[in-house]
Design a protein around this motif. Structure first.
Motif, PDB file in Angstrom:
ATOM      1  N   ALA A   9       0.888  -1.183  -0.015  1.00  0.00           N
ATOM      2  CA  ALA A   9       0.141   0.129   0.107  1.00  0.00           C
ATOM      3  C   ALA A   9       0.947   1.365   0.021  1.00  0.00           C
ATOM      4  N   LYS A  10       1.984   1.059   0.654  1.00  0.00           N
ATOM      5  CA  LYS A  10       2.949   2.256   0.776  1.00  0.00           C
ATOM      6  C   LYS A  10       4.466   1.894   0.579  1.00  0.00           C
ATOM      7  N   PRO A  11       4.699   1.846  -0.617  1.00  0.00           N
ATOM      8  CA  PRO A  11       6.062   1.202  -0.770  1.00  0.00           C
ATOM      9  C   PRO A  11       7.136   2.026  -0.114  1.00  0.00           C
ATOM     10  N   ALA A  12       8.241   1.221   0.436  1.00  0.00           N
ATOM     11  CA  ALA A  12       9.379   1.612   1.274  1.00  0.00           C
ATOM     12  C   ALA A  12      10.431   2.430   0.432  1.00  0.00           C
ATOM     13  N   GLU A  13      10.693   3.393   0.695  1.00  0.00           N
ATOM     14  CA  GLU A  13      11.741   4.321   0.055  1.00  0.00           C
ATOM     15  C   GLU A  13      13.147   3.882   0.426  1.00  0.00           C
ATOM     16  N   PHE A  14      14.070   3.513  -0.174  1.00  0.00           N
ATOM     17  CA  PHE A  14      15.235   3.069   0.179  1.00  0.00           C
ATOM     18  C   PHE A  14      16.298   4.274  -0.263  1.00  0.00           C
ATOM     19  N   GLY A  15      17.530   3.809   0.421  1.00  0.00           N
ATOM     20  CA  GLY A  15      18.476   5.227   0.101  1.00  0.00           C
ATOM     21  C   GLY A  15      19.273   4.810  -1.063  1.00  0.00           C
ATOM     22  N   SER A  16      20.441   5.419  -1.571  1.00  0.00           N
ATOM     23  CA  SER A  16      21.325   4.932  -2.511  1.00  0.00           C
ATOM     24  C   SER A  16      21.557   3.759  -2.400  1.00  0.00           C
ATOM     25  N   SER A  17      22.177   3.339  -3.673  1.00  0.00           N
ATOM     26  CA  SER A  17      22.761   1.974  -3.741  1.00  0.00           C
ATOM     27  C   SER A  17      23.986   1.889  -3.052  1.00  0.00           C
ATOM     28  N   ARG A  18      24.355   2.647  -2.750  1.00  0.00           N
ATOM     29  CA  ARG A  18      25.725   2.376  -2.075  1.00  0.00           C
ATOM     30  C   ARG A  18      25.503   2.437  -0.584  1.00  0.00           C
ATOM     31  N   ASP A  19      24.171   2.270   0.108  1.00  0.00           N
ATOM     32  CA  ASP A  19      23.829   2.104   1.510  1.00  0.00           C
ATOM     33  C   ASP A  19      24.013   0.625   1.624  1.00  0.00           C
ATOM     34  N   VAL A  20      24.952   0.408   2.483  1.00  0.00           N
ATOM     35  CA  VAL A  20      25.358  -1.008   3.013  1.00  0.00           C
ATOM     36  C   VAL A  20      24.151  -1.563   3.740  1.00  0.00           C
ATOM     37  N   ASP A  44      10.219 -10.381   1.693  1.00  0.00           N
ATOM     38  CA  ASP A  44      10.273  -9.784   3.049  1.00  0.00           C
ATOM     39  C   ASP A  44       9.324  -8.580   3.238  1.00  0.00           C
ATOM     40  N   GLY A  45       8.447  -8.116   1.967  1.00  0.00           N
ATOM     41  CA  GLY A  45       7.430  -7.361   2.043  1.00  0.00           C
ATOM     42  C   GLY A  45       7.882  -5.895   1.534  1.00  0.00           C
ATOM     43  N   ARG A  46       9.271  -5.652   1.170  1.00  0.00           N
ATOM     44  CA  ARG A  46       9.648  -4.752   0.627  1.00  0.00           C
ATOM     45  C   ARG A  46       9.376  -4.498  -0.844  1.00  0.00           C
ATOM     46  N   VAL A  47       8.991  -3.259  -1.284  1.00  0.00           N
ATOM     47  CA  VAL A  47       8.657  -3.014  -2.705  1.00  0.00           C
ATOM     48  C   VAL A  47       9.539  -2.160  -3.093  1.00  0.00           C
ATOM     49  N   LEU A  48      10.549  -2.262  -4.196  1.00  0.00           N
ATOM     50  CA  LEU A  48      11.358  -1.521  -5.185  1.00  0.00           C
ATOM     51  C   LEU A  48      10.651  -1.021  -6.279  1.00  0.00           C
ATOM     52  N   ARG A  49      10.613   0.216  -6.367  1.00  0.00           N
ATOM     53  CA  ARG A  49       9.961   0.773  -7.716  1.00  0.00           C
ATOM     54  C   ARG A  49      11.345   1.368  -8.627  1.00  0.00           C
TER      55      ARG A  49
END
Length: 404
Positions: A9-20, A44-49
């Protein structure tokens, strides 16, 4: 609401691809410049856009195996995960295949076996095994995507994107009949008659029909149809590479079978022995600039063996050493795309019936095949040609070189 539902319902926003701390950083980096917008829902439920617009399709990982397959960016592994139910795909089914350039598909053992098997066991035996894996199924399987009245398992001829599959299929049969200049009483040979569309069309117009097939299901179905319709079809179980009848034919029809017979010089030599002087050959098929250019998934699950898209320049080179001449040649790529799109839509519409009769794996296997191949035609990775060949009269003009 579960964590998966919250993520959807509310996709998670991840940081940069360099975020370990981001377990999907490598995936985000490799797919950053995607040509199409889409979403991946991991197990795991995370959504990548990906992309800047509304997702054209959505991939859901149903298990850890599904997520691992996505992260591998291995085309064959992702396909295996989809076939096993570890992944689901929804949305515009033509769009996922735009990402193929981002994937790799290295499976050397599978690739090598395609060519080792016919060397070890012979081409005829390899052909029968390959054809059996695709065609040896209840005819009802194929009638869940073909037009039931005109069950033509190759492309129709579309004059408009709005044509029905039946209209395009009927037009193809008429074109073939006219191009071969057939008339009542002529004898034709069809190689790979499938479910009888061409045999019915030709027989209704007074043509005497012989067909050869290496599918028991096809042969038995056609014998039943001949008895039901009152036609005297001669249906023989025989590989073209071994077929040596006493009679000769006014025309040979081979729709969508040249892909199974990539030994062009040998095939043309056999045609020459089967055809009357001045007779014609109709053949068509999907094409590629490079021989054997198929994905590992297609090789393993759809067309095994040394099946190959038709390589036209190689075929024409072989043709130049014969007495055949090309009467017509036409690029039919868009018609094949439209045919496949119809098949895919019919297949999806009949999902519940297909799964009930043939299982989930069979449904997923052909769904991937139809939409994936349609995308290949749409992107011009595959082409399609139809050719009309004519055998020259046996008497040659003075000074004409002998190419026999």
């Amino acid at each position: 609401m579960s964590s998966r539902e919250e993520a959807s319902a509310k996709p998670a926003e991840f940081g940069s691809s360099r975020d370990v701390s981001n377990p999907y950083g490598h995936l985000l980096q490799l797919l950053a410049d995607t040509p199409v917008s889409f979403a991946l829902e991991m197990d795991d439920g995370r959504v990548l856009r990906f992309g800047r617009t509304v997702p054209a399709f959505h991939v859901t990982a149903r298990s850890r195996e599904g997520s691992r397959a996505l992260m591998s960016l291995n085309e064959g592994r992702i396909a295996e995960a989809y076939l096993a139910g570890h992944l689901d795909i929804s949305g515009d089914m033509l769009q996922p295949f735009q990402l193929r350039a981002k994937l790799h598909d290295r499976h050397p053992l599978l690739t090598a076996w395609r060519f080792i098997e016919p060397l070890l066991f012979g081409q005829v035996r390899a052909n029968r095994k390959a054809i059996a894996s695709h065609y040896e199924q209840d005819p009802e399987f194929f009638l869940n995507f073909l037009d039931r009245d005109v069950p033509l398992y190759t492309q129709g001829i579309f004059l408009s994107d709005e044509d029905t599959l039946a209209e395009a299929s009927e037009r193809k049969l008429k074109y073939c009949f006219d191009a071969c200049r057939l008339k009542p009483g002529d004898r034709i040979l069809e190689i790979g008659p499938g479910w009888g569309s061409w045999l019915k069309y030709a027989s209704a117009r007074g043509v005497k029909c012989t067909a050869i097939t290496i599918s028991d299901y096809s042969r038995n179905f056609l014998l039943g149809e001949a008895e039901r319709l009152g036609y005297q079809w001669d249906i023989r179980f025989c590989d073209l590479l071994e077929y040596r009848p006493d009679e000769k034919y006014d025309a040979i029809v081979m729709m969508g079978v040249i892909e199974h017979l990539p030994q062009y010089q040998r095939v043309l030599q056999i045609f020459s022995g089967l055809l009357k002087s001045g007779g014609r050959v109709f053949l068509d098929g999907s094409s590629s600039a490079r021989k054997y250019a198929l994905s590992s998934t297609t090789t393993k699950y759809i067309f095994p063996g040394n099946h190959s898209p038709w390589v036209l320049h190689d075929f024409l080179k072989a043709l130049s050493a014969t007495q055949f001449s090309v009467q017509e040649m036409f690029d039919d790529r868009h018609s094949y795309f439209l045919s496949l799109r119809h098949w895919a839509m019919n297949w999806d519409s009949n999902k519940d019936r297909v799964v009930q009769l043939f299982g989930e794996h069979a449904y997923r296997r052909f769904r991937l095949y139809f939409w994936g191949t349609a995308a290949q035609f749409l992107s011009h990775h595959f082409g399609c040609y139809r050719l009309i060949l004519s055998s020259r009269p046996e008497q040659r003009l003075a000074g004409e070189p002998d190419h026999a």
